[in-house]
Design a protein around this motif. Structure first.
Motif, PDB file in Angstrom:
ATOM      1  N   SER A 125     -14.543 -82.103  -4.694  1.00 43.58           N
ATOM      2  CA  SER A 125     -15.572 -81.333  -5.383  1.00 43.58           C
ATOM      3  C   SER A 125     -16.610 -82.236  -6.036  1.00 43.58           C
ATOM      4  O   SER A 125     -17.576 -81.753  -6.620  1.00 43.58           O
ATOM      5  N   GLN A 160     -19.660 -84.684  -5.891  1.00 47.88           N
ATOM      6  CA  GLN A 160     -20.743 -84.956  -4.951  1.00 47.88           C
ATOM      7  C   GLN A 160     -20.833 -86.438  -4.604  1.00 47.88           C
ATOM      8  O   GLN A 160     -21.215 -86.809  -3.493  1.00 47.88           O
ATOM      9  N   TYR A 216     -18.439 -88.473  -4.068  1.00 43.88           N
ATOM     10  CA  TYR A 216     -17.514 -88.750  -2.973  1.00 43.88           C
ATOM     11  C   TYR A 216     -18.097 -88.304  -1.631  1.00 43.88           C
ATOM     12  O   TYR A 216     -17.849 -88.925  -0.600  1.00 43.88           O
ATOM     13  N   HIS A 217     -18.870 -87.223  -1.642  1.00 44.34           N
ATOM     14  CA  HIS A 217     -19.511 -86.783  -0.399  1.00 44.34           C
ATOM     15  C   HIS A 217     -20.501 -87.840   0.086  1.00 44.34           C
ATOM     16  O   HIS A 217     -20.596 -88.113   1.293  1.00 44.34           O
ATOM     17  N   GLN A 218     -21.244 -88.438  -0.838  1.00 41.97           N
ATOM     18  CA  GLN A 218     -22.191 -89.479  -0.458  1.00 41.97           C
ATOM     19  C   GLN A 218     -21.447 -90.699   0.087  1.00 41.97           C
ATOM     20  O   GLN A 218     -21.879 -91.308   1.073  1.00 41.97           O
TER      21      GLN A 218
END
Length: 475
Positions: free
Chosen positions: A53, A55, A57-59
């Motif tokens: 959840s 962001q 980590y998404h990058q």
């Protein structure tokens, strides 16, 4: 840095294959499948961060996946054209299964030592705990923390306070909101331990009413009567006539205007401690013990007043611990599920998949056992580093499975060795870092990669010989 360390591995394998293979095209063809398989399983580790959840980590996942995919394409499609295809027997000769056969001579001993090491890691892990103390992120050395603790033990205040913050555009609005909060806090907590400016500096209407009562009190002749009593009784103690002049001069300070009240030094000191003026407005600070029972009750009050919030070291540490530990454990579980599934789909054999996972299991067990054995605690950076180590170790496992099972003579052992060495050099430098987080990352990477490499070189071939080759011969 991690992406660079991973990506160079694929270039090393392609380079060794071209320089020791039957020809450029044939060498690339033979090494392409294990390289792609290893890359996909590594990418699955970073893909697990998409389930977070956070962001950031998404990058991290997007950047890593795109970078590794680009480097994989360059290693397979561009690099072979930049390498001479001349055969180098110095590269080729050591890889004709000699290393595998030598390890088989002591296969039973190697497997036994590996089992004992894994059991030892399990016993060491019993003392493992998770460190959520946010002070570890500021890099303070242990002597600084110990000095702080000694100071608080000697001078008191070991339980440093939490802060109830009230924000507003102007000071009077902040005072009004702060006073409502103060009244509720006193009603709920009994008024003990909640230090607020509203206790001595109420809103403007109350200050004006207090000022009026103050003037009325002294205008009834009490000032003259007090002066007379002081002169009468002060003579016995040899007080001078003007001994109490500063007191009488301060009686009417601030009595005529608000500015006069604020000019008093005591109120200036109070404002310095309890009021913060910022470009966007004012913040009023109230202090209370940083304990769970206080935090839970005051949090309920804060929820009813927009523009207020709590600053609690213990609450932040607890929230960080719960958030990070649950998040990282969840992501680690996702990665632990994706890696064997993807490896199984690509290898198409449960037995070969289990063998490829040997370096991964060994690396993770070694990390946990080493951290516990050294008396350290597991933290969020260590767990993220462990996930990266898993991505590296699965590559070693896949390459050695292809080398042992398919007799892939493309310089696999040398390539895996060089890959591990480059990673260990980069991560090993962090072992000399004084910052605890950087040291934890270095220790995790070095332990995991070294254990994964050794198990892929020794344990995996021994297990392959015992459970695969011997099984095929018996059939």
């Amino acid at each position: 840095g991690v992406v660079a360390g991973i990506s160079v591995d694929y270039g090393i394998h392609v380079y060794m294959a071209v320089r020791s293979g039957e020809g450029r095209a044939e060498a690339v063809k033979r090494v392409a499948k294990p390289v792609v398989t290893g890359a996909l399983t590594t990418l699955s580790v970073f893909a697990a961060f998409f389930f977070s959840s956070v962001q950031g980590y998404h990058q991290l996942a997007l950047f890593s996946i795109l970078s590794i995919s680009l480097c994989l394409g360059c290693a397979l499609l561009l690099l072979p054209h930049l390498i001479s295809g001349r055969r180098r027997d110095g590269f080729r000769k050591p890889f004709r299964g000699g290393g595998v056969r030598r390890s088989q001579r002591f296969g039973g001993i190697i497997i036994g030592c590996w089992v004992v090491a894994m059991i030892g890691a399990v016993f060491a892990m019993r003392q493992l705990d998770f460190d959520s103390d946010i002070r570890q992120f500021d890099g303070s050395e242990s002597w600084v923390i110990e000095a702080e603790e000694r100071f608080h033990r000697v001078w008191g205040g070991r339980n440093r306070p939490a802060v109830f913050v009230v924000t507003a555009d102007d000071l009077e609005e902040a005072l009004e909101r702060n006073q409502m909060v103060y009244r509720e806090a006193v009603a709920v907590l009994g008024g003990k331990g909640f230090a607020s400016l509203s206790a001595v500096w109420p809103i403007r209407e109350e200050r004006e009413a207090n000022r009026a009562r103050w003037r009325e009190f002294w205008e009834q002749g009490r000032e003259a009567e007090l002066k007379r009593l002081l002169r009468e009784h002060g003579e016995a103690y040899r007080f001078s006539e003007d001994a109490f002049s500063p007191f009488f001069e301060s009686l009417h300070a601030g009595g005529e205007s608000e500015d006069g009240l604020e000019s008093l030094e005591i109120f200036a000191r109070l404002k310095e401690r309890f009021v913060q003026e910022r470009p966007e407005g004012y913040q009023l600070l109230s202090f209370f013990p940083d304990e769970d029972r206080w935090i839970s009750r005051l949090s309920a009050i804060s929820d009813r007043y927009p523009g207020t919030f709590l600053v609690s070291r213990n609450a932040l540490s607890g929230a960080l611990s719960r958030s990070v530990s649950s998040e990282i454990v969840y992501l680690f579980g996702v990665a632990a599920l994706l890696v064997p599934i993807l490896a199984g789909l690509l290898l198409r054999s449960l037995l070969l998949t289990a063998l490829a996972m040997i370096p991964v299991v060994t690396g993770v067990m070694a990390i946990l056992g080493m951290i516990s054995a050294l008396g350290l605690s597991l933290n969020a950076p260590s767990m993220i580093s462990a996930m990266v180590a898993v991505g590296l170790c699965i590559d070693y496992g896949i390459f050695m499975v292809y080398h042992c099972h398919y007799r892939l003579e493309t310089g696999t052992r040398m390539a895996v060795t060089l890959s591990a060495v480059t990673t260990l050099i980069g991560a090993g430098a962090l072992l000399f870092a004084r910052h605890p987080i950087l040291f934890a990352i270095g220790l995790t990477m070095v332990t995991g990669v070294l254990a994964g490499y050794v198990s892929s070189m020794l344990v995996l071939p021994s297990l392959h010989q015992r459970f695969v080759e011997d099984g095929e011969r018996s059939r």
